[in-house]
Design a protein around this motif. Structure first.
Motif, PDB file in Angstrom:
ATOM      1  N   TYR A 137      -8.349  -3.827   0.809  1.00 62.80           N
ATOM      2  CA  TYR A 137      -9.112  -3.620  -0.423  1.00 62.80           C
ATOM      3  C   TYR A 137      -8.781  -2.256  -1.032  1.00 62.80           C
ATOM      4  CZ  TYR A 137     -11.942  -7.366   1.658  1.00 62.80           C
ATOM      5  OH  TYR A 137     -12.355  -8.541   2.236  1.00 62.80           O
ATOM      6  N   GLN A 138      -9.058  -2.137  -2.341  1.00 60.61           N
ATOM      7  CA  GLN A 138      -8.876  -0.863  -3.022  1.00 60.61           C
ATOM      8  C   GLN A 138     -10.183  -0.470  -3.714  1.00 60.61           C
ATOM      9  OE1 GLN A 138      -5.899  -0.739  -6.193  1.00 60.61           O
ATOM     10  NE2 GLN A 138      -5.379   1.366  -5.635  1.00 60.61           N
ATOM     11  N   LYS A 139     -10.570   0.777  -3.534  1.00 61.78           N
ATOM     12  CA  LYS A 139     -11.802   1.287  -4.136  1.00 61.78           C
ATOM     13  C   LYS A 139     -11.702   1.320  -5.653  1.00 61.78           C
ATOM     14  CE  LYS A 139     -14.629   5.501  -4.318  1.00 61.78           C
ATOM     15  NZ  LYS A 139     -14.919   6.806  -3.680  1.00 61.78           N
ATOM     16  N   GLN A 178      -7.048   8.764   1.532  1.00 56.76           N
ATOM     17  CA  GLN A 178      -6.331   7.817   0.683  1.00 56.76           C
ATOM     18  C   GLN A 178      -6.360   6.398   1.284  1.00 56.76           C
ATOM     19  OE1 GLN A 178      -5.045  11.151   0.984  1.00 56.76           O
ATOM     20  NE2 GLN A 178      -6.029  11.279  -1.015  1.00 56.76           N
ATOM     21  N   MET A 179      -6.583   6.333   2.598  1.00 54.06           N
ATOM     22  CA  MET A 179      -6.670   5.032   3.253  1.00 54.06           C
ATOM     23  C   MET A 179      -7.564   5.128   4.483  1.00 54.06           C
ATOM     24  SD  MET A 179      -3.612   2.495   4.556  1.00 54.06           S
ATOM     25  CE  MET A 179      -3.631   2.464   6.331  1.00 54.06           C
ATOM     26  N   VAL A 184       0.810  -1.215   0.000  1.00 60.19           N
ATOM     27  CA  VAL A 184       0.000   0.000   0.000  1.00 60.19           C
ATOM     28  C   VAL A 184       0.845   1.269   0.000  1.00 60.19           C
ATOM     29  CG1 VAL A 184      -1.766   1.311   1.243  1.00 60.19           C
ATOM     30  CG2 VAL A 184      -1.918  -1.185   1.138  1.00 60.19           C
ATOM     31  N   TYR A 234       2.266   2.767  -3.236  1.00 58.40           N
ATOM     32  CA  TYR A 234       1.246   3.462  -4.033  1.00 58.40           C
ATOM     33  C   TYR A 234       0.928   4.822  -3.415  1.00 58.40           C
ATOM     34  CZ  TYR A 234      -3.061   4.223  -6.682  1.00 58.40           C
ATOM     35  OH  TYR A 234      -4.023   4.757  -7.503  1.00 58.40           O
ATOM     36  N   PHE A 288      -7.603   2.981  -0.291  1.00 54.90           N
ATOM     37  CA  PHE A 288      -7.523   1.649   0.317  1.00 54.90           C
ATOM     38  C   PHE A 288      -8.390   1.547   1.570  1.00 54.90           C
ATOM     39  CE2 PHE A 288      -3.709   2.222  -2.150  1.00 54.90           C
ATOM     40  CZ  PHE A 288      -3.505   0.989  -2.756  1.00 54.90           C
ATOM     41  N   LEU A 342      -9.435   4.937  -6.000  1.00 52.58           N
ATOM     42  CA  LEU A 342      -8.344   3.985  -5.799  1.00 52.58           C
ATOM     43  C   LEU A 342      -7.752   4.043  -4.385  1.00 52.58           C
ATOM     44  CD1 LEU A 342      -6.515   4.305  -9.247  1.00 52.58           C
ATOM     45  CD2 LEU A 342      -8.299   2.690  -8.583  1.00 52.58           C
ATOM     46  N   ILE A 383      -6.777  -6.547  -2.513  1.00 55.56           N
ATOM     47  CA  ILE A 383      -5.327  -6.370  -2.597  1.00 55.56           C
ATOM     48  C   ILE A 383      -4.607  -7.469  -1.828  1.00 55.56           C
ATOM     49  CG2 ILE A 383      -3.380  -4.834  -2.033  1.00 55.56           C
ATOM     50  CD1 ILE A 383      -5.154  -3.863  -4.327  1.00 55.56           C
TER      51      ILE A 383
END
Length: 277
Positions: free
Chosen positions: A272-274, A212-213, A94, A97, A244, A242, A265
């Motif tokens: 998981y990633q959106k 972002q997460m 993660v 990214y 997480f 995108l 992921i």
């Protein structure tokens, strides 16, 4: 005849308590796991030596009792680098990214006493991302948030977290990130920077930023499926494209509707990633 649990409270009485708490205090426990709620309720009644009528009286007439009730009903079991392989996966799958973003906003939902927020702060620091990151830690319990803001933990706890830290694959030891104070340790000041702890109710409160997460670990297991979907919708709307979502080791996205909105992921660590609009 109403079904009775081991604590001596009928299903009707349980529903009455849920409605009472919502009406008087604004907290809605209707979507919580009935089995978990009844276990915690029986514990409160046993510890305080209360029958059902006593409990109702205390909830209505003793505001300080509700804070105790809330602390007992909402489970606050946490530790630093809990499930260390999760943190290793975040570090490897993660953070590379997220490092491409100019700013990184992370939401730790249900953060309890702050250990997981500070674990993430340490992870970001070791990856060289702390200065461009901001972590929001939220919970419905004001008392645990006070402890989180202090960032002071007993040496006994720190020693118990040391093995988790080692297995997470980070360099050095966990004590590198604390200042020792007799029988306690305080998290380094720079790790408190760019963190904010505040009250947020996953059931009744809405989107308050774009992230972002989002990490919400070991909270869903206390929710019924309908409430899980409601909270998943909140998280989906709160994530950037995108972004997480991280759930606990015993939790997963089981709803068909939300499986289409997230890419897996890491299936073991439930990361998981959106995807999608």
């Amino acid at each position: 005849m109403n079904e009775i649990d081991t604590g001596g409270v009928t299903v009707t009485e349980l529903n009455e308590l849920v409605n009472l708490v919502k009406k008087i205090h604004g907290f809605d426990f209707a979507g919580y796991s009935k089995a978990s709620f009844k276990r915690r309720l029986a514990r409160v009644m046993q510890l305080k030596k209360l029958n059902y009528l006593d409990l109702k009286y205390m909830l209505v007439n003793e505001p300080s009792f509700f804070q105790y009730f809330l602390e007992e009903i909402t489970v606050n079991v946490t530790e630093m680098f809990r499930d260390p392989l999760f943190y290793k996966a975040i570090n490897q799958q993660v953070l590379p990214y997220l490092s491409t973003f100019q700013h990184i906003k992370i939401w730790s939902a249900g953060c309890s006493t702050g250990e997981e927020v500070y674990s993430m702060a340490i992870l970001l620091q070791e990856a060289g991302l702390r200065k461009k990151s901001f972590i929001y830690g939220t919970d419905i319990n004001t008392e645990v948030l006070k402890e989180a803001k202090r960032g002071i933990y007993s040496l006994r706890k720190i020693k118990s977290y040391a093995e988790n830290y080692q297995y997470s694959g980070l360099p050095g030891t966990i004590t590198d990130h604390f200042t020792m104070l007799y029988d306690a340790a305080t998290i380094h000041t720079e790790l408190k920077q760019n963190t904010l702890f505040s009250v947020h109710n996953l059931i009744s409160d809405g989107v308050f930023n774009e992230f972002q997460m989002i990490s919400c670990r070991n909270v869903f297991i206390y929710f019924e499926s309908e409430l899980q979907e409601k909270v998943l919708d909140l998280f989906y709307k709160s994530l950037c494209p995108l972004g997480f979502l991280c759930l606990g080791s015993k939790e997963a996205i089981r709803s068909d509707a939300f499986r289409k909105r997230f890419k897996v992921i890491n299936s073991k660590e439930n990361i998981y990633q959106k995807i999608g609009a």
